[in-house]
Design a protein around this motif. Structure first.
Motif, PDB file in Angstrom:
ATOM      1  N   PRO A 284       0.834  -1.201   0.000  1.00  0.00           N
ATOM      2  CA  PRO A 284       0.000   0.000   0.000  1.00  0.00           C
ATOM      3  C   PRO A 284       0.873   1.257   0.000  1.00  0.00           C
ATOM      4  O   PRO A 284       2.049   1.174   0.375  1.00  0.00           O
ATOM      5  CB  PRO A 284      -0.779  -0.118   1.320  1.00  0.00           C
ATOM      6  CG  PRO A 284      -0.716  -1.571   1.671  1.00  0.00           C
ATOM      7  CD  PRO A 284       0.621  -2.040   1.171  1.00  0.00           C
ATOM      8  N   PRO A 285       0.397   2.416  -0.444  1.00  0.00           N
ATOM      9  CA  PRO A 285      -1.027   2.672  -0.681  1.00  0.00           C
ATOM     10  C   PRO A 285      -1.529   2.413  -2.101  1.00  0.00           C
ATOM     11  O   PRO A 285      -2.727   2.307  -2.315  1.00  0.00           O
ATOM     12  CB  PRO A 285      -1.142   4.175  -0.375  1.00  0.00           C
ATOM     13  CG  PRO A 285       0.189   4.734  -0.729  1.00  0.00           C
ATOM     14  CD  PRO A 285       1.194   3.668  -0.381  1.00  0.00           C
ATOM     15  N   TYR A 302     -11.566   2.061   0.603  1.00  0.00           N
ATOM     16  CA  TYR A 302     -10.154   1.987   0.223  1.00  0.00           C
ATOM     17  C   TYR A 302      -9.270   1.842   1.458  1.00  0.00           C
ATOM     18  O   TYR A 302      -8.288   1.095   1.453  1.00  0.00           O
ATOM     19  CB  TYR A 302      -9.763   3.241  -0.565  1.00  0.00           C
ATOM     20  CG  TYR A 302      -8.296   3.306  -0.879  1.00  0.00           C
ATOM     21  CD1 TYR A 302      -7.767   2.584  -1.941  1.00  0.00           C
ATOM     22  CD2 TYR A 302      -7.432   4.058  -0.093  1.00  0.00           C
ATOM     23  CE1 TYR A 302      -6.413   2.622  -2.224  1.00  0.00           C
ATOM     24  CE2 TYR A 302      -6.082   4.101  -0.372  1.00  0.00           C
ATOM     25  CZ  TYR A 302      -5.579   3.381  -1.433  1.00  0.00           C
ATOM     26  OH  TYR A 302      -4.235   3.411  -1.700  1.00  0.00           O
ATOM     27  N   THR A 303      -9.619   2.534   2.524  1.00  0.00           N
ATOM     28  CA  THR A 303      -8.826   2.478   3.753  1.00  0.00           C
ATOM     29  C   THR A 303      -8.784   1.068   4.324  1.00  0.00           C
ATOM     30  O   THR A 303      -7.725   0.578   4.748  1.00  0.00           O
ATOM     31  CB  THR A 303      -9.399   3.448   4.802  1.00  0.00           C
ATOM     32  OG1 THR A 303      -9.410   4.764   4.260  1.00  0.00           O
ATOM     33  CG2 THR A 303      -8.559   3.428   6.067  1.00  0.00           C
ATOM     34  N   GLN A 304      -9.923   0.385   4.320  1.00  0.00           N
ATOM     35  CA  GLN A 304      -9.977  -0.990   4.831  1.00  0.00           C
ATOM     36  C   GLN A 304      -9.078  -1.920   4.017  1.00  0.00           C
ATOM     37  O   GLN A 304      -8.358  -2.756   4.565  1.00  0.00           O
ATOM     38  CB  GLN A 304     -11.417  -1.502   4.794  1.00  0.00           C
ATOM     39  CG  GLN A 304     -12.335  -0.890   5.836  1.00  0.00           C
ATOM     40  CD  GLN A 304     -13.767  -1.364   5.671  1.00  0.00           C
ATOM     41  OE1 GLN A 304     -14.426  -1.103   4.658  1.00  0.00           O
ATOM     42  NE2 GLN A 304     -14.267  -2.074   6.663  1.00  0.00           N
ATOM     43  N   ALA A 308      -5.682  -3.777   5.422  1.00  0.00           N
ATOM     44  CA  ALA A 308      -5.627  -5.235   5.378  1.00  0.00           C
ATOM     45  C   ALA A 308      -4.408  -5.736   4.616  1.00  0.00           C
ATOM     46  O   ALA A 308      -3.939  -6.856   4.850  1.00  0.00           O
ATOM     47  CB  ALA A 308      -6.898  -5.781   4.737  1.00  0.00           C
ATOM     48  N   SER A 309      -3.874  -4.920   3.726  1.00  0.00           N
ATOM     49  CA  SER A 309      -2.769  -5.345   2.858  1.00  0.00           C
ATOM     50  C   SER A 309      -1.392  -5.079   3.451  1.00  0.00           C
ATOM     51  O   SER A 309      -0.393  -5.587   2.931  1.00  0.00           O
ATOM     52  CB  SER A 309      -2.875  -4.627   1.509  1.00  0.00           C
ATOM     53  OG  SER A 309      -4.127  -4.828   0.916  1.00  0.00           O
ATOM     54  N   LEU A 553      -4.624 -12.121   9.900  1.00  0.00           N
ATOM     55  CA  LEU A 553      -3.499 -11.504   9.199  1.00  0.00           C
ATOM     56  C   LEU A 553      -3.967 -10.309   8.377  1.00  0.00           C
ATOM     57  O   LEU A 553      -3.199  -9.390   8.103  1.00  0.00           O
ATOM     58  CB  LEU A 553      -2.821 -12.527   8.278  1.00  0.00           C
ATOM     59  CG  LEU A 553      -1.476 -12.132   7.675  1.00  0.00           C
ATOM     60  CD1 LEU A 553      -0.426 -11.981   8.773  1.00  0.00           C
ATOM     61  CD2 LEU A 553      -1.017 -13.149   6.643  1.00  0.00           C
ATOM     62  N   LEU A 554      -5.258 -10.308   8.015  1.00  0.00           N
ATOM     63  CA  LEU A 554      -5.852  -9.188   7.282  1.00  0.00           C
ATOM     64  C   LEU A 554      -6.580  -8.239   8.226  1.00  0.00           C
ATOM     65  O   LEU A 554      -7.414  -7.449   7.792  1.00  0.00           O
ATOM     66  CB  LEU A 554      -6.836  -9.720   6.232  1.00  0.00           C
ATOM     67  CG  LEU A 554      -6.258 -10.672   5.186  1.00  0.00           C
ATOM     68  CD1 LEU A 554      -7.358 -11.184   4.272  1.00  0.00           C
ATOM     69  CD2 LEU A 554      -5.163  -9.989   4.384  1.00  0.00           C
TER      70      LEU A 554
END
Length: 649
Positions: A284-285, A302-304, A308-309, A553-554
């Motif tokens: 990210p981003p 998008y923030t979520q 998560a990434s 993990l996410l």
């Protein structure tokens, strides 16, 4: 005399052709700047209507393609007339679509003959634009889907449909928002293009050099320093780079020669850079613009998606970093001398301000709730302001023009890929193929989730070969992700699973584009580089399974579950890295490596039983290494490296 006249005429003709080509390229530059200004304007003040916005975006891109990617590069070739025809056809279609956008926005429109002809011509233009920019792979895939839409009634029972007329296909593919002008192109025309332009400004400002120099100042003096610096620099460069290949070229021209000089084999140096650069698409981003597309597919913010990434991307780079360090230890590779390294203090003093645009971007995306396009716009303004304050680059008229031109031209690959991917998605929507394919995969897997994941991984790797990140994600998200969701996998886990496997096709032979780019810089064998890159990037083939079996993990779950997942994943990463390299202070016997690899894989599942089993396997691996030592061949390897360098000289 006649011969001399003929030579003069030929020279005059070539000179005239050369002037025409130069004029055309200047015109393409004007179009690129116009596209960049259009994208920045709409990012700040709001987009036009969906069809108008996407039409302008696509047409400006196609106009550039038919100038910058000619049918023939020979001066005076009669084939140039083909480019001229495509150019004016693109302009005509753009005007036609823009003027009739409101009419086509209404459902169930009855097409006239000219509408059908324009739609089919538009499809041909999209195919040809994509072929010129990306080669035959993407258009060929889309072409197969078009044939399927036409002749579906002759297909096997598993995927049969009633077949559609050219009129219906023309309408679906070119006059609705479920084809060429669909969601993929919509994302390109709003979010992605702004970030591509932002990246162009950031590169010009010197931010890339700042990241590279800081990475070398921090890690260059340690064993394997240049390789470690390459990993860190590529991860930082990848935060705003939209292309794995561009990342390889941008940082690899500096890092690969240094890695070779300190003792790394050419193929290993190229593999390190290609893996680290490919990982930039997972970081990210920006994530190669795929994060913006995921918003459309899974209806998450998008923030979520970005949050998560983060952890999986960090684990990926941790694995590469560990393996680079172990390779250096195994082969007695030292770092650079103090004289060869930049000063970290000086770099931070002179360039710390370069980080501000990225901070602005993250703050606006995460905390202010601003749309991605507006965040990209203000981050670009921040780059110009920072450069002006720091006096690193003077963004006057010429520099500003060059940045806009570079940004506009960089949109070409993404836009053409998204337009062609729209055709694939349009056919899937029209024929119901997505549901059919999901059922086929589930039936082949016999309802077993693990088997389905394996089939999905293979399918994603094949579908992603030779395709850039954005297009790759669009294909796999449309074709294979629904099967995982149907089996009960979390949507974010399913889409990140297919995304990871699609992206890793960049380092997976036989079509490992990022690895081949690194090999060309290093002067290494492309296939050997590809297989070495696969070995270094092996964690990216393992982590996606953790998305499914360990959702914490996410960041899905309680705080305790997330912390446990972070700890076990980090330990598992270290175990797998050591097992693959086969060295930890001493060379490890094969049995020890197998036990350690099994210990790492057990940590995919976050359950207590698998954690205990992992510890037992790790202890067993250590005992085997203690009582069944393997002869360390590092000296021989070092001697071989010295001989290779002498031969190269």
């Amino acid at each position: 005399m006649p011969a001399k006249n003929e030579e003069k005429n030929a020279a005059a003709k070539n000179e005239g052709t050369g002037k025409m080509v130069a004029a055309a390229e200047k015109f393409a530059s004007v179009i690129a700047v116009l596209l960049a200004v259009f994208q920045m304007y709409t990012a700040c003040f709001g987009a036009f209507g969906a069809l108008q916005q996407r039409t302008i975006h696509l047409v400006l891109v196609c106009l550039m393609v038919f100038i910058l990617y000619p049918t023939s590069k020979e001066k005076g070739s009669w084939l140039r007339i083909v480019d001229v025809m495509f150019f004016f056809a693109s302009a005509f279609i753009g005007v036609y679509l823009y003027l009739k956008a409101d009419q086509f926005a209404i459902t169930a429109v009855s097409l006239e003959a000219i509408d059908v002809a324009v739609g089919l011509l538009g499809i041909v233009i999209v195919f040809e634009s994509t072929r010129r920019v990306m080669g035959w792979i993407m258009p060929s895939i889309a072409g197969v889907f078009m044939l399927y839409a036409l002749f579906g009634q002759y297909m096997p029972d598993l995927v049969v449909h009633r077949g559609f007329t050219l009129e219906r296909i023309s309408y679906q593919m070119f006059f609705t928002m479920e084809g060429v002008l669909g969601a993929p192109l919509g994302v390109s025309a709003t979010f992605v293009s702004v970030f591509v332009i932002f990246a162009a400004f950031l590169r010009t400002s010197g931010a890339g050099d700042f990241f590279i120099n800081c990475a070398f100042a921090l890690f260059g003096k340690y064993r394997g320093g240049p390789a470690k610096a390459a990993v860190i620099a590529s991860s930082l460069f990848g935060t705003f780079s939209g292309s794995a290949i561009a990342n390889v070229v941008g940082t690899g021209t500096f890092t690969i020669p240094l890695m070779k000089r300190t003792g790394y084999r050419p193929q290993f140096a190229a593999a390190v850079e290609s893996v680290a650069s490919t990982g930039g698409q997972l970081m990210p981003p920006v994530m190669g613009a795929a994060a913006f597309l995921m918003v459309e597919f899974i209806n998450m913010s998008y923030t979520q998606i970005m949050l998560a990434s983060i952890l999986p991307a960090v684990l990926f780079y941790l694995a590469v970093f560990i393996m680079v360090d172990l390779e250096a230890g195994k082969n007695h590779i030292t770092g650079l001398t103090k004289e060869e390294l930049p000063s970290l203090v000086k770099e931070i003093k002179s360039g710390w301000i370069m980080v501000i645009p990225l901070i602005v971007l993250i703050v606006m995306l995460v905390y202010s709730g601003t749309t991605p396009s507006k965040a990209g716009f203000w981050s670009t303004i921040a780059v110009v302001a920072v450069a002006f304050i720091n006096r690193s680059v003077k963004f006057a008229g010429k520099e500003l023009w060059e940045c806009l031109e570079s940004g506009g031209k960089s949109v070409i690959e993404v836009a053409t890929a998204c337009a062609t991917a729209g055709i694939i998605i349009g056919v899937i929507t029209l024929t119901g193929l997505g549901m059919k394919l999901s059922n086929v995969l589930i039936n082949l897997a016999g309802g077993n989730t693990f088997t389905l994941l394996m089939l999905t991984a293979i399918a994603c790797t094949i579908l992603g070969m030779g395709v850039p990140t954005t297009a790759c994600y669009l294909i796999v998200a449309t074709l294979v992700a629904p099967a995982l969701v149907k089996m009960g996998v979390l949507p974010i886990a399913a889409h990140l699973f297919v995304f990871y496997y699609g992206v890793m096709s960049m380092i997976t032979p036989p079509v490992a584009l990022a690895a081949y780019a690194g090999a060309s810089i290093a002067g290494a064998n492309p296939f050997k580089t590809g297989f070495t890159a696969m070995r270094l990037g092996v964690l990216a083939f393992v982590i996606p399974f953790n998305f499914v079996y360990g959702p914490p993990l996410l960041l899905e779950g309680s705080v305790g579950e997330i912390v446990q997942s972070m700890v076990t994943a980090t330990i598992g990463t270290a175990f797998l890295s050591v097992a693959i390299q086969g060295w930890f202070k001493v060379s490890l016997p094969m049995l020890s490596r197998l036990l350690l690899a099994a210990a790492g894989l057990c940590l995919i599942d976050t359950g207590m039983l698998t954690d205990i089993l992992s510890i037992a396997l790790a202890v067993g691996s250590a005992m085997v290494a203690r009582f069944m030592p393997c002869k360390d061949d590092g000296g021989k390897v070092k001697e071989s490296l010295v001989m290779e360098r002498e031969e190269a000289k």
